[in-house]
Design a protein around this motif. Sequence first.
Motif, PDB file in Angstrom:
ATOM      1  N   MET A 165       0.992  -1.074  -0.198  1.00 17.67           N
ATOM      2  CA  MET A 165       0.065   0.623   0.002  1.00 17.67           C
ATOM      3  C   MET A 165       0.774   1.222   0.021  1.00 17.67           C
ATOM      4  O   MET A 165       0.623   2.326  -0.349  1.00 17.67           O
ATOM      5  CB  MET A 165      -0.871   0.208   1.246  1.00 17.67           C
ATOM      6  CG  MET A 165      -2.053  -0.850   1.227  1.00 17.67           C
ATOM      7  SD  MET A 165      -3.185  -0.354  -0.569  1.00 17.67           S
ATOM      8  CE  MET A 165      -3.599   0.547   0.353  1.00 17.67           C
ATOM      9  N   ALA A 166       2.173   1.721   0.669  1.00 18.40           N
ATOM     10  CA  ALA A 166       2.671   2.797   0.626  1.00 18.40           C
ATOM     11  C   ALA A 166       2.912   2.552  -0.780  1.00 18.40           C
ATOM     12  O   ALA A 166       3.593   3.330  -1.271  1.00 18.40           O
ATOM     13  CB  ALA A 166       4.188   2.192   1.395  1.00 18.40           C
ATOM     14  N   GLU A 211       0.650   3.955  -3.369  1.00 16.82           N
ATOM     15  CA  GLU A 211       0.077   5.789  -2.754  1.00 16.82           C
ATOM     16  C   GLU A 211       1.147   6.448  -3.129  1.00 16.82           C
ATOM     17  O   GLU A 211       0.976   7.662  -3.837  1.00 16.82           O
ATOM     18  CB  GLU A 211       0.190   6.072  -0.641  1.00 16.82           C
ATOM     19  CG  GLU A 211      -1.258   5.643   0.237  1.00 16.82           C
ATOM     20  CD  GLU A 211      -0.891   5.670   1.580  1.00 16.82           C
ATOM     21  OE1 GLU A 211      -0.720   6.358   2.025  1.00 16.82           O
ATOM     22  OE2 GLU A 211      -1.471   4.496   2.127  1.00 16.82           O
ATOM     23  N   GLN A 212       2.256   5.810  -3.000  1.00 18.30           N
ATOM     24  CA  GLN A 212       3.731   6.711  -3.846  1.00 18.30           C
ATOM     25  C   GLN A 212       3.519   7.016  -5.186  1.00 18.30           C
ATOM     26  O   GLN A 212       3.430   8.350  -5.897  1.00 18.30           O
ATOM     27  CB  GLN A 212       4.743   6.086  -3.678  1.00 18.30           C
ATOM     28  CG  GLN A 212       5.429   6.292  -2.366  1.00 18.30           C
ATOM     29  CD  GLN A 212       6.542   5.967  -2.097  1.00 18.30           C
ATOM     30  OE1 GLN A 212       7.360   5.249  -2.718  1.00 18.30           O
ATOM     31  NE2 GLN A 212       7.366   5.953  -0.981  1.00 18.30           N
ATOM     32  N   LEU A 262       0.352   7.455  -6.993  1.00 19.47           N
ATOM     33  CA  LEU A 262      -0.635   8.309  -7.267  1.00 19.47           C
ATOM     34  C   LEU A 262       0.400   9.594  -7.184  1.00 19.47           C
ATOM     35  O   LEU A 262       1.014  10.690  -7.072  1.00 19.47           O
ATOM     36  CB  LEU A 262      -1.741   8.430  -6.278  1.00 19.47           C
ATOM     37  CG  LEU A 262      -1.990   6.827  -5.624  1.00 19.47           C
ATOM     38  CD1 LEU A 262      -3.286   6.929  -4.870  1.00 19.47           C
ATOM     39  CD2 LEU A 262      -3.280   6.761  -6.987  1.00 19.47           C
ATOM     40  N   ARG A 314      -9.607   1.422   1.103  1.00 20.21           N
ATOM     41  CA  ARG A 314      -8.493   2.426   1.741  1.00 20.21           C
ATOM     42  C   ARG A 314      -8.196   2.787  -0.234  1.00 20.21           C
ATOM     43  O   ARG A 314      -7.474   4.157  -0.127  1.00 20.21           O
ATOM     44  CB  ARG A 314      -7.387   2.136   2.593  1.00 20.21           C
ATOM     45  CG  ARG A 314      -6.832   2.554   2.430  1.00 20.21           C
ATOM     46  CD  ARG A 314      -5.795   2.495   3.847  1.00 20.21           C
ATOM     47  NE  ARG A 314      -4.512   2.658   3.347  1.00 20.21           N
ATOM     48  CZ  ARG A 314      -2.801   1.846   3.883  1.00 20.21           C
ATOM     49  NH1 ARG A 314      -3.792   0.673   4.298  1.00 20.21           N
ATOM     50  NH2 ARG A 314      -2.232   2.476   4.134  1.00 20.21           N
ATOM     51  N   ILE A 315      -7.841   2.009  -1.214  1.00 16.70           N
ATOM     52  CA  ILE A 315      -7.063   2.062  -2.338  1.00 16.70           C
ATOM     53  C   ILE A 315      -8.528   3.685  -2.758  1.00 16.70           C
ATOM     54  O   ILE A 315      -7.883   5.037  -3.482  1.00 16.70           O
ATOM     55  CB  ILE A 315      -8.003   0.939  -3.218  1.00 16.70           C
ATOM     56  CG1 ILE A 315      -6.506   0.177  -2.518  1.00 16.70           C
ATOM     57  CG2 ILE A 315      -7.054   1.405  -3.933  1.00 16.70           C
ATOM     58  CD1 ILE A 315      -6.860  -0.980  -2.817  1.00 16.70           C
ATOM     59  N   LYS A 321      -7.609   6.880  -1.025  1.00 16.40           N
ATOM     60  CA  LYS A 321      -6.669   7.542  -1.075  1.00 16.40           C
ATOM     61  C   LYS A 321      -6.599   8.393  -3.225  1.00 16.40           C
ATOM     62  O   LYS A 321      -6.133   9.294  -2.936  1.00 16.40           O
ATOM     63  CB  LYS A 321      -5.114   6.362  -1.551  1.00 16.40           C
ATOM     64  CG  LYS A 321      -5.294   6.003  -0.068  1.00 16.40           C
ATOM     65  CD  LYS A 321      -4.463   7.377   0.106  1.00 16.40           C
ATOM     66  CE  LYS A 321      -4.014   6.851   2.396  1.00 16.40           C
ATOM     67  NZ  LYS A 321      -3.846   7.905   3.107  1.00 16.40           N
TER      68      LYS A 321
END
Length: 409
Positions: free
Chosen positions: A157-158, A161-162, A164, A188-189, A192
């Motif tokens: 997930m980290a 997020e990076q 995006l 969560r996806i 974010k």
Amino acid sequence: MSPQLFDFAQVRADFPILATEVRGKPLTYLDNAATGQKPQLVIDAIERYYATENSNIHRGVHYLSECATDAYEAARTKVASFIGASDADEVVFTRGTTESINLVAHGFVETILKEGDEIVISHMEHHANIVPWQIASQKTGAVLKVVPVDERGVLDMAAFEQMLSDKTKLVAITHISNALGTINPIERIIRKAHALNVPVLIDGAQSTPHMPVDVSALDCDFFVFSGHKIFGPTGIGVLWGKREWLERLPPYQSGGDMIEKVDFEGTTYKGIPGKFEAGTPHIEGVIGMAAAIDYLQSMDRVGALAHESALLTDATEKLSAIEGMRLIGTAPEKASVISFLINDIHPHDIGTFLDADGVAVRAGHHCTQPLLKRFGVPATARASFAFYNNFEDVDRLVTAVQKMQRFFG
Ligand code: PMP
């Protein structure tokens, strides 16, 4: 119909194929991630349609055509309620998950994507959620970004997020992996991605058979699934999209029924969903899928999911105890799918060996070649459970695997 408490014996009796034998053995059907079996209610609905209502839809004023049209459109409303959508016009009937994703990808090529844009998918996608985006990238110069998965088959997930950024034009991700069973944290996806105004497509091919889905609560932008995996017929599926998105995308195919007015000088199209449904649709499929939804909605789905989780736990424990067993996909959040290898026995041999005992599992790459490459294997054997499986099915699988292990030494 109000949901009944999960009644295992009744549920099993609803599926005639489960009482059959293959190769002289009781059928142990553990290939549910590939397709679900059909309850009698679905089979009856299709037969009834052909016996009493068969006609083409939308175009006739006669009685049968009205019946068929009513049934077809009532199914659209049913699908909307099945996935928690408030507007039935946002439900488009397609051939299945694959066609639904292709429809969206085609629309993005035509209207959204340009050179340097990015589409984010994950390493655990089915080919149906890879190849259309690859082609879209080739056509537009957009770039495909792939979220990695760890050794257990959990999304990083980290890294997601990076990835995006303001270049991201879409996140397309599977709800549940068909090869590993991993349940992805799609809430969560979506949150974010939306924080950066990025729309999200959820591939629900593997979640809809197992759990209730609410697209309104999820707030995803597109949600796609297949009728045959939710115990309905093959060749029918759904694209749900938010109205503003569907209105923005151009027609995918063109011809009869999707038009408002045709002139040699130009053609105008129907609004949604009609503009996406060119030609005579799979009416029988829509009616059968609606019956499958009736069936699921009449069931205690929470109880069914708990039963499947118990099967998964039992099968995982018993298979893990077999010498030489390697499970591929050990995420803490997992649906009832077990991909495995045993010693160096080829998965196709596993499949063939188990079949001799009436145990149907899938062997191969499960249309997830990049994912299996990441685990360093070309193929696995996969046992996948549905709510109608029982603990005897688990035991028959385990016994057959033990027998095979002894056979191959
Ligand atoms: N996505 C996933 C996660 C799947 O499991 C499947 C079917 N195996 C598909 C997409 C493609 O579905 P269909 O073949 O019904 O179009």
